[in-house]
Design a protein around this motif. Structure first.
Motif, PDB file in Angstrom:
ATOM      1  N   ILE A  35       0.867  -1.174   0.000  1.00 25.08           N
ATOM      2  CA  ILE A  35       0.000   0.000   0.000  1.00 25.08           C
ATOM      3  C   ILE A  35       0.905   1.225   0.000  1.00 25.08           C
ATOM      4  CG2 ILE A  35      -0.191   0.113   2.519  1.00 25.08           C
ATOM      5  CD1 ILE A  35      -3.137   1.002   2.127  1.00 25.08           C
ATOM      6  N   PHE A  36       0.458   2.277  -0.676  1.00 26.26           N
ATOM      7  CA  PHE A  36       1.190   3.537  -0.694  1.00 26.26           C
ATOM      8  C   PHE A  36       0.245   4.607  -0.189  1.00 26.26           C
ATOM      9  CE2 PHE A  36       2.421   7.537  -2.768  1.00 26.26           C
ATOM     10  CZ  PHE A  36       3.705   7.658  -2.267  1.00 26.26           C
ATOM     11  N   THR A  37       0.666   5.311   0.862  1.00 21.48           N
ATOM     12  CA  THR A  37      -0.184   6.310   1.497  1.00 21.48           C
ATOM     13  C   THR A  37       0.482   7.686   1.485  1.00 21.48           C
ATOM     14  OG1 THR A  37       0.752   6.014   3.699  1.00 21.48           O
ATOM     15  CG2 THR A  37      -1.055   4.516   3.076  1.00 21.48           C
ATOM     16  N   GLU A  38      -0.301   8.690   1.819  1.00 21.64           N
ATOM     17  CA  GLU A  38       0.264  10.035   1.959  1.00 21.64           C
ATOM     18  C   GLU A  38       1.370  10.041   3.012  1.00 21.64           C
ATOM     19  OE1 GLU A  38      -3.327  12.176   2.870  1.00 21.64           O
ATOM     20  OE2 GLU A  38      -3.632  12.722   0.758  1.00 21.64           O
ATOM     21  N   ARG A  39       1.209   9.237   4.044  1.00 24.22           N
ATOM     22  CA  ARG A  39       2.226   9.137   5.090  1.00 24.22           C
ATOM     23  C   ARG A  39       3.534   8.575   4.514  1.00 24.22           C
ATOM     24  NH1 ARG A  39       0.533   6.107  10.434  1.00 24.22           N
ATOM     25  NH2 ARG A  39      -0.617   8.040  10.674  1.00 24.22           N
TER      26      ARG A  39
ATOM     27  N   GLY B  59       7.349   0.672  -5.689  1.00 27.17           N
ATOM     28  CA  GLY B  59       7.917  -0.525  -5.074  1.00 27.17           C
ATOM     29  C   GLY B  59       9.039  -0.228  -4.105  1.00 27.17           C
ATOM     30  N   ASP B  60       9.685   0.925  -4.260  1.00 25.94           N
ATOM     31  CA  ASP B  60      10.798   1.299  -3.385  1.00 25.94           C
ATOM     32  C   ASP B  60      10.345   1.964  -2.079  1.00 25.94           C
ATOM     33  OD1 ASP B  60      12.645   0.368  -5.273  1.00 25.94           O
ATOM     34  OD2 ASP B  60      12.711   2.309  -6.295  1.00 25.94           O
ATOM     35  N   VAL B  61       9.106   2.432  -2.040  1.00 23.30           N
ATOM     36  CA  VAL B  61       8.646   3.174  -0.857  1.00 23.30           C
ATOM     37  C   VAL B  61       7.314   2.695  -0.283  1.00 23.30           C
ATOM     38  CG1 VAL B  61       9.927   5.286  -1.392  1.00 23.30           C
ATOM     39  CG2 VAL B  61       7.626   4.970  -2.336  1.00 23.30           C
ATOM     40  N   MET B  62       6.709   1.715  -0.894  1.00 22.72           N
ATOM     41  CA  MET B  62       5.405   1.227  -0.411  1.00 22.72           C
ATOM     42  C   MET B  62       5.571   0.514   0.929  1.00 22.72           C
ATOM     43  SD  MET B  62       4.749  -2.043  -2.863  1.00 22.72           S
ATOM     44  CE  MET B  62       5.817  -3.491  -2.791  1.00 22.72           C
ATOM     45  N   THR B  63       4.492   0.434   1.667  1.00 23.04           N
ATOM     46  CA  THR B  63       4.450  -0.354   2.886  1.00 23.04           C
ATOM     47  C   THR B  63       4.106  -1.790   2.484  1.00 23.04           C
ATOM     48  OG1 THR B  63       3.765   1.531   4.220  1.00 23.04           O
ATOM     49  CG2 THR B  63       3.285  -0.661   5.106  1.00 23.04           C
ATOM     50  N   GLN B  64       4.923  -2.711   2.952  1.00 25.82           N
ATOM     51  CA  GLN B  64       4.719  -4.127   2.630  1.00 25.82           C
ATOM     52  C   GLN B  64       4.262  -4.875   3.883  1.00 25.82           C
ATOM     53  OE1 GLN B  64       7.996  -5.812   0.243  1.00 25.82           O
ATOM     54  NE2 GLN B  64       8.850  -3.751   0.233  1.00 25.82           N
ATOM     55  N   ASN B  65       4.107  -6.167   3.769  1.00 20.07           N
ATOM     56  CA  ASN B  65       3.697  -7.008   4.911  1.00 20.07           C
ATOM     57  C   ASN B  65       2.455  -6.428   5.593  1.00 20.07           C
ATOM     58  OD1 ASN B  65       5.985  -8.632   4.437  1.00 20.07           O
ATOM     59  ND2 ASN B  65       7.226  -7.226   5.644  1.00 20.07           N
ATOM     60  N   LEU B  66       1.410  -6.282   4.809  1.00 21.13           N
ATOM     61  CA  LEU B  66       0.187  -5.642   5.284  1.00 21.13           C
ATOM     62  C   LEU B  66      -0.646  -6.533   6.186  1.00 21.13           C
ATOM     63  CD1 LEU B  66      -1.020  -4.193   1.878  1.00 21.13           C
ATOM     64  CD2 LEU B  66       0.278  -3.039   3.638  1.00 21.13           C
ATOM     65  N   LEU B  67      -1.325  -5.905   7.106  1.00 24.63           N
ATOM     66  CA  LEU B  67      -2.397  -6.569   7.832  1.00 24.63           C
ATOM     67  C   LEU B  67      -3.633  -6.427   6.957  1.00 24.63           C
ATOM     68  CD1 LEU B  67      -2.179  -5.416  11.555  1.00 24.63           C
ATOM     69  CD2 LEU B  67      -1.763  -7.684  10.647  1.00 24.63           C
ATOM     70  N   THR B  68      -4.383  -7.490   6.824  1.00 22.92           N
ATOM     71  CA  THR B  68      -5.627  -7.428   6.067  1.00 22.92           C
ATOM     72  C   THR B  68      -6.760  -7.884   6.968  1.00 22.92           C
ATOM     73  OG1 THR B  68      -5.381  -9.682   5.201  1.00 22.92           O
ATOM     74  CG2 THR B  68      -4.448  -7.888   3.873  1.00 22.92           C
ATOM     75  N   ILE B  69      -7.965  -7.585   6.538  1.00 25.74           N
ATOM     76  CA  ILE B  69      -9.153  -7.990   7.283  1.00 25.74           C
ATOM     77  C   ILE B  69     -10.062  -8.771   6.343  1.00 25.74           C
ATOM     78  CG2 ILE B  69      -9.077  -6.164   9.005  1.00 25.74           C
ATOM     79  CD1 ILE B  69     -11.064  -4.581   7.282  1.00 25.74           C
ATOM     80  N   SER B  70     -11.031  -9.462   6.933  1.00 22.69           N
ATOM     81  CA  SER B  70     -11.989 -10.217   6.131  1.00 22.69           C
ATOM     82  C   SER B  70     -13.348  -9.528   6.172  1.00 22.69           C
ATOM     83  CB  SER B  70     -12.108 -11.653   6.651  1.00 22.69           C
ATOM     84  OG  SER B  70     -12.857 -11.666   7.842  1.00 22.69           O
ATOM     85  N   PRO B  71     -14.194  -9.807   5.189  1.00 24.21           N
ATOM     86  CA  PRO B  71     -15.522  -9.188   5.164  1.00 24.21           C
ATOM     87  C   PRO B  71     -16.384  -9.533   6.370  1.00 24.21           C
ATOM     88  CG  PRO B  71     -15.003 -10.123   3.024  1.00 24.21           C
ATOM     89  CD  PRO B  71     -13.928 -10.586   3.976  1.00 24.21           C
ATOM     90  N   SER B  72     -16.089 -10.635   7.045  1.00 25.63           N
ATOM     91  CA  SER B  72     -16.914 -11.042   8.188  1.00 25.63           C
ATOM     92  C   SER B  72     -16.560 -10.311   9.481  1.00 25.63           C
ATOM     93  CB  SER B  72     -16.792 -12.551   8.410  1.00 25.63           C
ATOM     94  OG  SER B  72     -15.457 -12.883   8.747  1.00 25.63           O
TER      95      SER B  72
END
Length: 147
Positions: free
Chosen positions: A51-55, A74-87
Motif C-alpha cells: 500500500i502507498f499512502t500520503e504518510r 515498489g521502493d517506498v510502499m508499505t509491505q507485509n500488510l495486515l488485512t481484514i476479512s468481510p466477516s
C-alpha cells in the motif's frame, strides 16, 4: 449488533484503485489527487503486494529529498500488510487501526482482494450504529415501541 466489513463495503464503490510497484510515485500521487483518496493499493497481477499512502510519501519521499517523478512505488510502499476479512466487524477494525496506527485496511476474502476500508468508513459506521441506538432508546422512552 456491530456493522460488518461486508456491510461497509456494500455502501462503497466497488472500484479498487491500484498501482503496480513499477508506477512512479508522481503517477500514484496524481491518481490519488484525481480520486480524492489518501492511499492506493499496490498490485502485481491482481495480487496485493503493498500500500502507498500520503504518510509514505511524506516520510519516505519528501523528507528524504527524493524525486517523486523518478522513484518507483515498489521502493517506498508499505509491505507485509495486515488485512481484514468481510466477516469482521467495525469494532475489530477500529481496534486494529488504533493499535497499529493505520488508517487503511485492505479486505481479503479467500486470498482475493475485495476492497479497502478506511478510518472514515469505520467512524461513519460507528456513528450510524449510535444514531440507530439513540432512535430506538428515544422511541422506547417516549412509549412508541416496546422492547
Amino acid at each position: 449488533m456491530s456493522t460488518t466489513v461486508k456491510e461497509i463495503l456494500a455502501g462503497k464503490s466497488a472500484e479498487i484503485l491500484g498501482v503496480t510497484p513499477a508506477t512512479t510515485v508522481f503517477e500514484a500521487l496524481e491518481l490519488m489527487a484525481k480520486a480524492d483518496i489518501s492511499a492506493v493499493l499496490v498490485l502485481e497481477s491482481e495480487r496485493l503486494v503493498g500500500i502507498f499512502t500520503e504518510r509514505d510519501y511524506a516520510r519516505k519521499v519528501a523528507l528524504r529529498g527524493k524525486s517523486s517523478r523518478d522513484l518507483k512505488i515498489g521502493d517506498v510502499m508499505t509491505q507485509n500488510l495486515l488485512t481484514i476479512s468481510p466477516s469482521q466487524n467495525v469494532d475489530d477494525i477500529m481496534s486494529i487501526m488504533t493499535e497499529n496506527r493505520f488508517r487503511h485496511l485492505p479486505v481479503v476474502e479467500r486470498g482475493k482482494l475485495v476492497g479497502i476500508v478506511t478510518i472514515g468508513d469505520a467512524v461513519k459506521a460507528v456513528m450510524e450504529e449510535q444514531r440507530k441506538t439513540i432512535e430506538q432508546l428515544s422511541s422506547y422512552i417516549s412509549g412508541e415501541m416496546s422492547i
